[in-house]
Design a protein around this motif. Structure first.
Motif, PDB file in Angstrom:
ATOM      1  N   ILE A  38       0.814  -1.359  -0.112  1.00 55.37           N
ATOM      2  CA  ILE A  38      -0.064   0.139   0.074  1.00 55.37           C
ATOM      3  C   ILE A  38       1.122   1.286   0.012  1.00 55.37           C
ATOM      4  CG2 ILE A  38      -1.737   1.358   1.362  1.00 55.37           C
ATOM      5  CD1 ILE A  38      -2.855  -1.381   2.503  1.00 55.37           C
ATOM      6  N   ARG A  39       1.901   1.103   0.739  1.00 59.76           N
ATOM      7  CA  ARG A  39       3.005   2.271   0.877  1.00 59.76           C
ATOM      8  C   ARG A  39       3.234   2.655  -0.591  1.00 59.76           C
ATOM      9  NH1 ARG A  39       7.496   0.025   3.143  1.00 59.76           N
ATOM     10  NH2 ARG A  39       8.512   0.323   0.890  1.00 59.76           N
ATOM     11  N   GLU A  40       3.800   1.703  -1.368  1.00 59.14           N
ATOM     12  CA  GLU A  40       4.490   1.759  -2.440  1.00 59.14           C
ATOM     13  C   GLU A  40       3.362   2.125  -3.581  1.00 59.14           C
ATOM     14  OE1 GLU A  40       6.268  -1.869  -3.835  1.00 59.14           O
ATOM     15  OE2 GLU A  40       7.828  -1.508  -2.420  1.00 59.14           O
ATOM     16  N   ALA A  41       2.180   1.812  -3.541  1.00 55.20           N
ATOM     17  CA  ALA A  41       1.084   2.270  -4.285  1.00 55.20           C
ATOM     18  C   ALA A  41       0.671   3.569  -4.063  1.00 55.20           C
ATOM     19  CB  ALA A  41      -0.162   1.193  -4.065  1.00 55.20           C
ATOM     20  N   ILE A  42       0.720   4.099  -2.899  1.00 56.76           N
ATOM     21  CA  ILE A  42       0.598   5.473  -2.592  1.00 56.76           C
ATOM     22  C   ILE A  42       1.529   6.395  -3.089  1.00 56.76           C
ATOM     23  CG2 ILE A  42       0.323   7.237  -0.748  1.00 56.76           C
ATOM     24  CD1 ILE A  42      -1.277   4.985   0.984  1.00 56.76           C
ATOM     25  N   GLN A  43       2.806   6.061  -2.918  1.00 55.50           N
ATOM     26  CA  GLN A  43       3.759   6.537  -3.433  1.00 55.50           C
ATOM     27  C   GLN A  43       3.909   6.790  -4.788  1.00 55.50           C
ATOM     28  OE1 GLN A  43       8.079   5.314  -2.337  1.00 55.50           O
ATOM     29  NE2 GLN A  43       8.376   5.170  -4.462  1.00 55.50           N
ATOM     30  N   ALA A  44       3.284   5.752  -5.561  1.00 56.73           N
ATOM     31  CA  ALA A  44       3.257   5.654  -7.123  1.00 56.73           C
ATOM     32  C   ALA A  44       2.216   6.767  -7.456  1.00 56.73           C
ATOM     33  CB  ALA A  44       3.263   4.218  -7.556  1.00 56.73           C
ATOM     34  N   TYR A  45       0.945   6.778  -6.638  1.00 59.44           N
ATOM     35  CA  TYR A  45      -0.117   7.393  -7.234  1.00 59.44           C
ATOM     36  C   TYR A  45       0.131   8.848  -7.010  1.00 59.44           C
ATOM     37  CZ  TYR A  45      -4.721   9.658  -6.769  1.00 59.44           C
ATOM     38  OH  TYR A  45      -5.891  10.237  -6.713  1.00 59.44           O
ATOM     39  N   LEU A  46       1.077   9.230  -5.921  1.00 64.52           N
ATOM     40  CA  LEU A  46       1.192  10.657  -5.696  1.00 64.52           C
ATOM     41  C   LEU A  46       2.224  11.324  -6.706  1.00 64.52           C
ATOM     42  CD1 LEU A  46       0.997  10.684  -1.805  1.00 64.52           C
ATOM     43  CD2 LEU A  46      -0.920  11.618  -3.296  1.00 64.52           C
ATOM     44  N   PHE A  47       3.131  10.513  -6.811  1.00 58.91           N
ATOM     45  CA  PHE A  47       4.585  11.191  -7.444  1.00 58.91           C
ATOM     46  C   PHE A  47       4.875  10.243  -8.779  1.00 58.91           C
ATOM     47  CE2 PHE A  47       4.945  11.947  -2.934  1.00 58.91           C
ATOM     48  CZ  PHE A  47       5.185  13.432  -3.058  1.00 58.91           C
ATOM     49  N   GLY A  48       4.138   8.999  -9.084  1.00 57.22           N
ATOM     50  CA  GLY A  48       4.297   8.491 -10.377  1.00 57.22           C
ATOM     51  C   GLY A  48       5.694   7.957 -10.392  1.00 57.22           C
ATOM     52  N   ALA A  49       6.126   7.780 -11.707  1.00 60.35           N
ATOM     53  CA  ALA A  49       7.509   7.166 -12.195  1.00 60.35           C
ATOM     54  C   ALA A  49       8.352   7.954 -12.816  1.00 60.35           C
ATOM     55  CB  ALA A  49       7.280   6.003 -12.799  1.00 60.35           C
ATOM     56  N   THR A  50       8.596   9.224 -11.869  1.00 67.63           N
ATOM     57  CA  THR A  50       9.422  10.385 -12.207  1.00 67.63           C
ATOM     58  C   THR A  50      10.907  10.509 -11.955  1.00 67.63           C
ATOM     59  OG1 THR A  50       8.719  11.689 -10.542  1.00 67.63           O
ATOM     60  CG2 THR A  50       7.056  11.653 -12.569  1.00 67.63           C
ATOM     61  N   LEU A  52      11.961  12.305  -9.810  1.00 65.19           N
ATOM     62  CA  LEU A  52      11.719  12.722  -8.313  1.00 65.19           C
ATOM     63  C   LEU A  52      11.744  11.500  -7.478  1.00 65.19           C
ATOM     64  CD1 LEU A  52       8.998  15.524  -8.325  1.00 65.19           C
ATOM     65  CD2 LEU A  52      11.368  15.801  -8.106  1.00 65.19           C
ATOM     66  N   VAL A  53      10.932  10.388  -7.951  1.00 66.78           N
ATOM     67  CA  VAL A  53      10.825   9.293  -7.338  1.00 66.78           C
ATOM     68  C   VAL A  53      12.464   8.370  -7.459  1.00 66.78           C
ATOM     69  CG1 VAL A  53       9.623   6.866  -7.334  1.00 66.78           C
ATOM     70  CG2 VAL A  53       8.347   9.017  -7.621  1.00 66.78           C
ATOM     71  N   ASP A  54      12.835   8.708  -8.889  1.00 67.71           N
ATOM     72  CA  ASP A  54      14.364   8.032  -8.861  1.00 67.71           C
ATOM     73  C   ASP A  54      15.212   8.641  -7.882  1.00 67.71           C
ATOM     74  OD1 ASP A  54      13.316   6.637 -10.814  1.00 67.71           O
ATOM     75  OD2 ASP A  54      13.914   7.795 -12.538  1.00 67.71           O
ATOM     76  N   ALA A  55      15.224   9.985  -7.593  1.00 62.93           N
ATOM     77  CA  ALA A  55      15.928  10.486  -6.867  1.00 62.93           C
ATOM     78  C   ALA A  55      15.719  10.141  -5.393  1.00 62.93           C
ATOM     79  CB  ALA A  55      15.681  12.131  -6.787  1.00 62.93           C
ATOM     80  N   PHE A  56      14.560  10.024  -4.943  1.00 67.55           N
ATOM     81  CA  PHE A  56      14.302   9.336  -3.819  1.00 67.55           C
ATOM     82  C   PHE A  56      14.739   7.981  -3.566  1.00 67.55           C
ATOM     83  CE2 PHE A  56      11.200   6.533  -1.204  1.00 67.55           C
ATOM     84  CZ  PHE A  56      11.496   7.237   0.167  1.00 67.55           C
ATOM     85  N   ALA A 127      24.492   8.210  -8.047  1.00 65.04           N
ATOM     86  CA  ALA A 127      23.571   8.806  -9.000  1.00 65.04           C
ATOM     87  C   ALA A 127      24.295   9.590 -10.210  1.00 65.04           C
ATOM     88  CB  ALA A 127      22.633   9.647  -8.522  1.00 65.04           C
ATOM     89  N   PRO A 128      25.399   8.990 -10.677  1.00 64.87           N
ATOM     90  CA  PRO A 128      26.289   9.436 -11.660  1.00 64.87           C
ATOM     91  C   PRO A 128      25.363   9.991 -12.959  1.00 64.87           C
ATOM     92  CG  PRO A 128      26.585   7.191 -11.802  1.00 64.87           C
ATOM     93  CD  PRO A 128      25.846   7.434 -10.537  1.00 64.87           C
ATOM     94  N   THR A 136      20.866  17.529  -6.974  1.00 65.61           N
ATOM     95  CA  THR A 136      20.468  18.440  -6.112  1.00 65.61           C
ATOM     96  C   THR A 136      19.545  17.852  -5.290  1.00 65.61           C
ATOM     97  OG1 THR A 136      21.211  20.439  -7.456  1.00 65.61           O
ATOM     98  CG2 THR A 136      19.834  20.946  -5.589  1.00 65.61           C
ATOM     99  N   ILE A 137      18.264  17.570  -5.825  1.00 68.14           N
ATOM    100  CA  ILE A 137      17.173  16.990  -5.067  1.00 68.14           C
ATOM    101  C   ILE A 137      17.647  15.694  -4.292  1.00 68.14           C
ATOM    102  CG2 ILE A 137      15.016  15.781  -5.378  1.00 68.14           C
ATOM    103  CD1 ILE A 137      14.536  17.641  -7.705  1.00 68.14           C
ATOM    104  N   THR A 138      18.256  14.680  -4.990  1.00 69.01           N
ATOM    105  CA  THR A 138      18.849  13.547  -4.428  1.00 69.01           C
ATOM    106  C   THR A 138      19.707  13.910  -3.051  1.00 69.01           C
ATOM    107  OG1 THR A 138      18.899  12.644  -6.520  1.00 69.01           O
ATOM    108  CG2 THR A 138      20.099  11.510  -4.865  1.00 69.01           C
ATOM    109  N   LYS A 139      20.602  14.890  -3.024  1.00 69.43           N
ATOM    110  CA  LYS A 139      21.326  15.427  -2.222  1.00 69.43           C
ATOM    111  C   LYS A 139      20.406  15.783  -0.836  1.00 69.43           C
ATOM    112  CE  LYS A 139      24.641  18.994  -0.597  1.00 69.43           C
ATOM    113  NZ  LYS A 139      25.498  20.238  -0.975  1.00 69.43           N
TER     114      LYS A 139
END
Length: 510
Positions: A38-50, A52-56, A127-128, A136-139
């Motif tokens: 459910i946690r992963e599903a909510i994460q995907a629903y709110l932020f998709g596969a962008t 930003l999620v890669d950085a997180f 994250a080369p 910057t976001i990843t940091k």
């Protein structure tokens, strides 16, 4: 010191006791696992596969990997055998608890400070290929989650001292609290903090996990004091055991990492199929094997301290029987109906029948070694309980070499199946080596009754396999009827074969 096995039951515990205490962990896992999805599903629903999620994900995986490999993974392996020696002295137990907590804080705080100072360098390494904006976001995400290293390490110390007191519920339930904190942070803070709400949830949840343990520490009269008793005998003993524990607990993630590297030479999708297959494979292991060896490890550590070899052998036998009775039917189900499970869980959208076939191939290779995978880790814990970290470490190091060779050879004709088969073969090797070495050291051998129960479980598994084969000839469309019928057949066949065994457990519980 004479070490003689006995067929007599131990007065220190029974199979029923393992089931009673282990079932708590199983129930919590049944709640925690779906909550994770459910946690992963909510994460995907709110932020998709962008990006930003890669950085997180990249920012989260690094501190998680560091604390798992070097701190929390090895902590229980060397701490429980050490601290059981001091359980009878309340003040001494609290003193070594406080010392280990303070050592954990000092070591992880120092490491966290280094990570903060060199965060630019670390992000460049992990994250080369990211753009400047993504880096910057990843940091920033990474900096927010750096405290996780210290918080999870402290939780691991607390867990070890509570497990030594044979309390398992609170440390396991903390994972549920962590998931809730993550979900609430993502939902409530997403508008204000965006992707950073996930990192805030990770760190806040990790802190709340520790807070949750405080009432239980008080219940068992484990008190924290701002002391650092470095001359305490427990410290020198822990130092002696730590390196071996660190190596032994790193073997499984290292083998998985090596497997992924080798799989990168396979066609597109093979690496992902291994990951999907392993996620399914690990579920029965988490539900049945983890509770069994967690409970038995604490008990074995006490029995070794008391030099009760009869009790130790009895508990090892009980755990082997329970692993066989629970994991052999799981093996049969995954090998014969794994494709139906994959279709239910994954086959939608871009995940087509082709990906199902590919994933099922990998799942088959993992599944045939499920019992040996569990037995090998359980026997590592047996050696750990005897303050022997060196033997599992040596066996584990040789298994890394064997795994790399086998995976390289088998992937050529069998692709991802070859890599998952290598994992199963190495698990068999680990268990066989540890069994032989344990027998040589303590004269342990499986009792006739244990061998009989394993044989009955295998026979029931063969009948189950044949029954599912007949059902598959009639049920070919929807996966749901096949899964339901297979589950019903498992309950029926194993209920018939182990009716007297279950009745015996019920009688002993009265």
């Amino acid at each position: 010191m004479e070490q003689t096995p006995s067929d007599a039951p131990s007065p220190h515990g029974t199979t029923k006791d393992i089931i009673r205490k282990g079932s708590i962990i199983t129930i919590i896992t049944l709640i925690s696992r779906p909550l994770g999805y459910i946690r992963e599903a909510i994460q995907a629903y709110l932020f998709g596969a962008t990006f930003l999620v890669d950085a997180f994900i990249v920012a989260f995986n690094f501190p998680e990997l560091i604390q798992t490999l070097f701190f929390s993974g090895a902590t229980s392996a060397f701490l429980i055998p050490v601290c059981v020696r001091y359980m009878k002295d309340r003040d001494d137990y609290s003193a070594i608890y406080s010392t280990f907590i303070n050592l954990a804080i000092i070591l992880t705080a120092s490491l966290s400070l280094l990570f903060f100072v060199f965060s630019n360098v670390i992000v460049g390494l992990i994250a080369p290929g990211f753009s400047h904006e993504a880096k910057t976001i990843t940091k920033l995400l990474f900096i927010i989650m750096i405290p996780v290293i210290a918080l999870h390490t402290i939780l691991s110390v607390i867990k070890a001292f509570l497990n030594a007191k044979e309390h398992f519920a609170a440390p396991e339930m903390s994972g549920i609290l962590w998931n809730f904190a993550f979900i609430l942070s993502a939902i409530l803070l997403r508008h204000q903090f965006g992707i950073y709400s996930l990192a805030i949830g990770v760190t806040a949840g990790s802190f709340l996990q520790i807070v949750m343990q405080v009432p239980y520490l008080r219940k068992f009269d484990i008190r924290y004091h701002p002391i650092l008793s470095l001359k305490h005998p427990a410290i020198s003993e822990a130092k002696r055991l730590f390196t071996g524990a660190l190596i032994a607990t790193s073997i499984v993630p290292i083998n998985s990492f090596v497997g992924r590297i080798i799989a990168s030479y396979l066609p597109q999708g093979e690496v992902a199929s291994l990951a999907y297959a392993f996620r399914i494979f690990i579920l029965p292991f988490s539900l049945f094997a983890v509770p069994i060896y967690t409970v038995v490890f604490s008990k074995l550590s006490k029995l070794y301290h008391e030099k009760d070899w009869k009790g130790m052998h009895s508990h090892v036998d009980s755990s082997v029987v329970l692993l066989a009775v629970t994991l052999i039917p799981c093996t049969i189900l995954l090998c014969s109906a794994g494709d139906a499970v994959i279709r239910i869980l994954y086959e939608r959208g871009a995940f087509t029948a082709k990906e199902t076939l590919m994933t099922n191939r990998a799942l088959f290779g993992y599944s045939i070694g499920l019992l040996f995978y569990a037995l090998s880790i359980s026997f590592v814990r047996v050696f750990n309980s005897m303050h022997d970290m060196r033997t599992p470490a040596i066996v584990g190091i040789t298994s890394i070499i064997i795994n790399a060779v086998l995976a390289s050879l088998l992937m050529v004709p069998f692709k991802n199946l070859g890599i998952s088969l290598a994992t199963s073969i190495v698990s068999l090797y680990n268990f066989a080596m540890l069994y032989v070495l344990l027998k040589k050291r303590t004269r342990y051998a499986l009792k006739r009754t244990t061998v009989r129960e394993i044989t009955r479980s295998l026979l029931a598994g063969i009948i189950l396999l044949f029954a599912i084969f007949l059902v598959r000839r009639e049920v070919t469309e929807s996966p749901w009827p096949l899964i339901c019928i297979a589950a019903a057949l498992t309950a029926l066949i194993y209920g018939v074969f182990f009716r007297n065994y279950y009745l015996g457990l019920l009688k002993r519980s009265r």
